[in-house]
Design a protein around this motif. Structure first.
Motif, short mmCIF file in Angstrom:
data_model
loop_
_atom_site.label_atom_id
_atom_site.label_comp_id
_atom_site.label_asym_id
_atom_site.label_seq_id
_atom_site.Cartn_x
_atom_site.Cartn_y
_atom_site.Cartn_z
N GLU A 117 -1.09 -14.14 -4.73
CA GLU A 117 -1.62 -13.78 -6.04
C GLU A 117 -2.69 -14.79 -6.47
O GLU A 117 -3.76 -14.42 -6.93
CB GLU A 117 -0.49 -13.73 -7.07
N ALA A 118 -2.38 -16.08 -6.26
CA ALA A 118 -3.35 -17.13 -6.65
C ALA A 118 -4.66 -16.96 -5.87
O ALA A 118 -5.74 -17.21 -6.40
CB ALA A 118 -2.76 -18.51 -6.40
N LEU A 119 -4.56 -16.53 -4.62
CA LEU A 119 -5.76 -16.37 -3.79
C LEU A 119 -6.43 -15.02 -3.99
O LEU A 119 -7.41 -14.71 -3.33
CB LEU A 119 -5.40 -16.57 -2.30
N ARG A 120 -5.87 -14.22 -4.89
CA ARG A 120 -6.42 -12.89 -5.21
C ARG A 120 -6.50 -11.98 -3.98
O ARG A 120 -7.49 -11.27 -3.77
CB ARG A 120 -7.79 -13.01 -5.89
N ILE A 121 -5.46 -12.02 -3.19
CA ILE A 121 -5.35 -11.13 -2.04
C ILE A 121 -4.81 -9.78 -2.55
O ILE A 121 -3.79 -9.76 -3.25
CB ILE A 121 -4.35 -11.70 -1.00
N ILE A 122 -5.49 -8.70 -2.20
CA ILE A 122 -5.02 -7.37 -2.61
C ILE A 122 -3.70 -7.08 -1.89
O ILE A 122 -3.63 -7.18 -0.65
CB ILE A 122 -6.07 -6.28 -2.29
N PRO A 123 -2.64 -6.76 -2.65
CA PRO A 123 -1.32 -6.63 -2.02
C PRO A 123 -1.17 -5.33 -1.22
O PRO A 123 -1.84 -4.34 -1.50
CB PRO A 123 -0.36 -6.61 -3.22
N PRO A 124 -0.28 -5.33 -0.22
CA PRO A 124 0.06 -4.06 0.46
C PRO A 124 0.86 -3.19 -0.50
O PRO A 124 1.66 -3.72 -1.27
CB PRO A 124 0.94 -4.53 1.63
N GLU A 125 0.66 -1.88 -0.46
CA GLU A 125 1.51 -0.99 -1.28
C GLU A 125 2.91 -0.97 -0.69
O GLU A 125 3.88 -0.75 -1.39
CB GLU A 125 1.03 0.47 -1.32
N SER A 126 2.99 -1.13 0.62
CA SER A 126 4.30 -1.16 1.26
C SER A 126 4.54 -2.56 1.80
O SER A 126 3.99 -2.94 2.84
CB SER A 126 4.36 -0.17 2.43
N TYR A 127 5.32 -3.30 1.06
CA TYR A 127 5.69 -4.64 1.53
C TYR A 127 7.17 -4.54 1.91
O TYR A 127 8.02 -4.32 1.05
CB TYR A 127 5.45 -5.67 0.42
N VAL A 128 7.44 -4.64 3.20
CA VAL A 128 8.74 -4.21 3.71
C VAL A 128 9.47 -5.34 4.43
O VAL A 128 8.95 -5.90 5.41
CB VAL A 128 8.58 -3.03 4.69
N ALA A 129 10.66 -5.66 3.95
CA ALA A 129 11.48 -6.65 4.64
C ALA A 129 12.23 -5.96 5.77
O ALA A 129 12.66 -4.81 5.63
CB ALA A 129 12.48 -7.27 3.66
N VAL A 130 12.37 -6.66 6.88
CA VAL A 130 13.09 -6.07 8.01
C VAL A 130 14.52 -5.70 7.61
O VAL A 130 15.03 -4.65 8.02
CB VAL A 130 13.08 -7.05 9.21
N THR A 131 15.15 -6.52 6.77
CA THR A 131 16.54 -6.23 6.36
C THR A 131 16.65 -4.92 5.58
O THR A 131 17.73 -4.36 5.46
CB THR A 131 17.12 -7.37 5.51
N GLU A 132 15.52 -4.43 5.05
CA GLU A 132 15.54 -3.13 4.36
C GLU A 132 15.45 -1.97 5.34
O GLU A 132 15.64 -0.82 4.96
CB GLU A 132 14.33 -3.00 3.42
N GLU A 133 15.05 -2.25 6.56
CA GLU A 133 14.72 -1.19 7.52
C GLU A 133 15.65 -1.16 8.73
O GLU A 133 15.35 -0.49 9.72
CB GLU A 133 13.29 -1.41 8.05
N VAL A 134 16.73 -1.90 8.68
CA VAL A 134 17.57 -2.05 9.87
C VAL A 134 18.06 -0.69 10.39
O VAL A 134 18.00 -0.43 11.60
CB VAL A 134 18.77 -2.99 9.58
N GLU A 135 18.47 0.17 9.48
CA GLU A 135 18.99 1.47 9.90
C GLU A 135 17.91 2.29 10.63
O GLU A 135 18.16 2.87 11.68
CB GLU A 135 19.52 2.23 8.68
N ARG A 136 16.70 2.30 10.08
CA ARG A 136 15.58 3.03 10.69
C ARG A 136 15.23 2.44 12.06
O ARG A 136 14.93 3.15 13.00
CB ARG A 136 14.34 2.96 9.78
N ILE A 137 15.27 1.12 12.13
CA ILE A 137 14.93 0.46 13.40
C ILE A 137 16.01 0.79 14.44
O ILE A 137 15.70 1.11 15.59
CB ILE A 137 14.78 -1.07 13.20
#
Ligand code: 5CA
Ligand code: ZN
Length: 420
Positions: A117-137
């Motif tokens: 945020e401080a560096l004004r980087i445009i964020p990804p709309e999908s910021y995904v932690a691996v722990t959120e996706e374990v079932e899909r993986i």
């Protein structure tokens, strides 16, 4: 999971050219978009066990510049990024410091968000932690096992009932993908890099020493999830393959990361996607150079960190950090010296003074400003030549080009630095 706030992005009249970027797989600069008005970007995110160092910042800034150039060319951009919040280095750090691995990951991801945020980087709309996706993986791993691309390797030390580890058969995947095509490396180099970067070429029972881990059966004291492939946790490359495919669809326009990810990470992620979706992972594989400090690559494990947080805490203007990084070609390896920031601060002061009269009326036409904007756009679109873009602004300042509000907006939109 939550991303970070989006910086202001001014609208600049007209459009820049569609950017060309250097593709590691072909070795050439290409336009990785497919003609429609959409570009998709997947960038490999952090393994959150330590602060964001300048190498990370430079990598995310390079892809931020690509996103800005695409938007300036009139494209809609869809952006996804992962966070490798369960992996060996993170677990080792958590154990060594006596912190719960989840708390460590969460706190470091939060610090990363603040740095971005401080560096004004445009964020990804999908910021995904691996722990959120374990079932899909796990479903993807099951799919690979069924199609014969995944196989079990006898595992002595897994916990009762967790079964065996699952590996990816690189030779079997050859009908959809060729090992070495993305990285352009020979087998000997691949073997060496695999050993160095998280692979296990010496593991007994694999069909090919290069076969990477898809699923790690649960070991005592390690985090694990009960899934369709048993109790355990995902291997590394499959996480990016699944998250990119799920959130953006394969092929993405660009798969990005540092050059340390060319092999095995991006090569194997591409292999997984080819086996899963019979599609390439990306139209272009784009890699940033490695940043060094005091003679060695900046790395968490080497402990020679220059962190964004450290610089900000010392009072650095985040715009100056951004400008210092933009003054280097993204694809080059380069070394950070403490003087980088000082020269960026001086440059910024000159630009600010120049832009502070941006609203003043002038009787000369704005053709010089328009030509400056066109040159800026052209530099950024030419394989993200940010040093060239910085030089365009420097010459406009030196030549006394009248700085218009639109020119200030163009510098902001393309370089993410608000001057004046
Ligand atoms: N979580 C994985 C990717 S899935 C990972 O590599 N995490 S990381 O925290 O080690 O690195 C995050 C990003 O910064 C990656 O794209 C990596 O290639 C890049 N990176 C790491 N070190 C440097 C460096 N010294 N210079 C430039 N980029 C770097
Ligand atoms: Zn990745």
């Amino acid at each position: 999971m939550r991303s970070w706030p989006t910086p202001d992005l001014p609208d600049v009249p007209g459009n820049g050219p569609r950017p060309r970027v250097h593709d590691t797989a072909t070795g050439h600069p290409i336009d990785p978009t497919t003609g429609d008005d959409r570009a998709t970007l997947y960038v490999c995110g952090i393994t959150p066990y330590d602060a964001t160092h300048l190498g990370h910042a430079a990598t995310y800034l390079a892809f931020d510049t690509l996103g800005r150039a695409w938007r300036d060319a009139g494209l809609d951009v869809a952006y996804a990024q992962n966070a490798t919040d369960v992996d060996d280095p993170l677990l080792e750090r958590a154990t060594a410091t006596g912190v719960d691995w989840r708390d460590l990951a969460e706190s470091q991801i939060e610090l990363f968000r603040r740095d971005m945020e401080a560096l004004r980087i445009i964020p990804p709309e999908s910021y995904v932690a691996v722990t959120e996706e374990v079932e899909r993986i796990a479903e993807a791993v099951a799919h690979l096992e069924r199609s014969g691309h995944g196989y079990r390797v006898a595992t002595e030390d897994s916990i009762e009932g967790a079964g065996d580890d699952v590996y990816f058969d690189v030779q079997r995947a050859n009908e959809h993908w060729t090992l070495g095509d993305e990285s352009r490396l020979d087998r000997e180099t691949m073997l060496a890099l695999s050993a160095e970067r998280g692979g296990d070429p010496d593991r007994a029972g694999k069909r090919d020493p290069l076969d990477p881990l898809l699923w790690r059966a649960a070991r005592a004291g390690e985090p694990a999830w009960q899934t369709v492939v048993g109790e355990g946790r995902p291997g590394w490359h499959i996480e990016c393959s699944v998250i990119a495919g799920d959130r953006l669809g394969a092929p993405v326009s660009v798969q990005g990361g540092g050059s340390d990810l060319v092999f095995p990470h991006h090569e194997m992620s591409a292999g997984h996607t080819a086996a899963l979706a019979h599609a390439p992972l990306a139209n272009a594989y784009v890699h940033t150079g490695m940043i060094a400090y005091q003679g060695t690559k900046i790395s968490k494990s080497l402990g020679n960190l220059v962190t964004v947080r450290g610089l900000l805490d010392d009072g650095a203007d985040p715009r100056a950090i951004r400008l210092a990084l933009l003054s280097h070609r993204y694809s080059d390896d380069w070394e950070w010296f403490d003087t980088e920031l000082e020269s960026a601060v001086r440059r910024l002061a000159t630009w600010d003074a120049w832009a502070s009269v941006a609203d003043a009326p002038v009787d000369t036409p704005d053709t010089d400003a328009a030509a400056t904007i066109a040159r800026l756009r052209e530099r950024v679109a030419d394989d993200l030549d940010t040093p060239g873009a910085v030089a365009v602004v420097d010459s406009a300042v030196a030549a006394g080009v009248h700085c218009t509000p639109t020119l200030v907006d163009a510098v902001d939109a393309l370089l993410g630095v608000r001057i004046g």
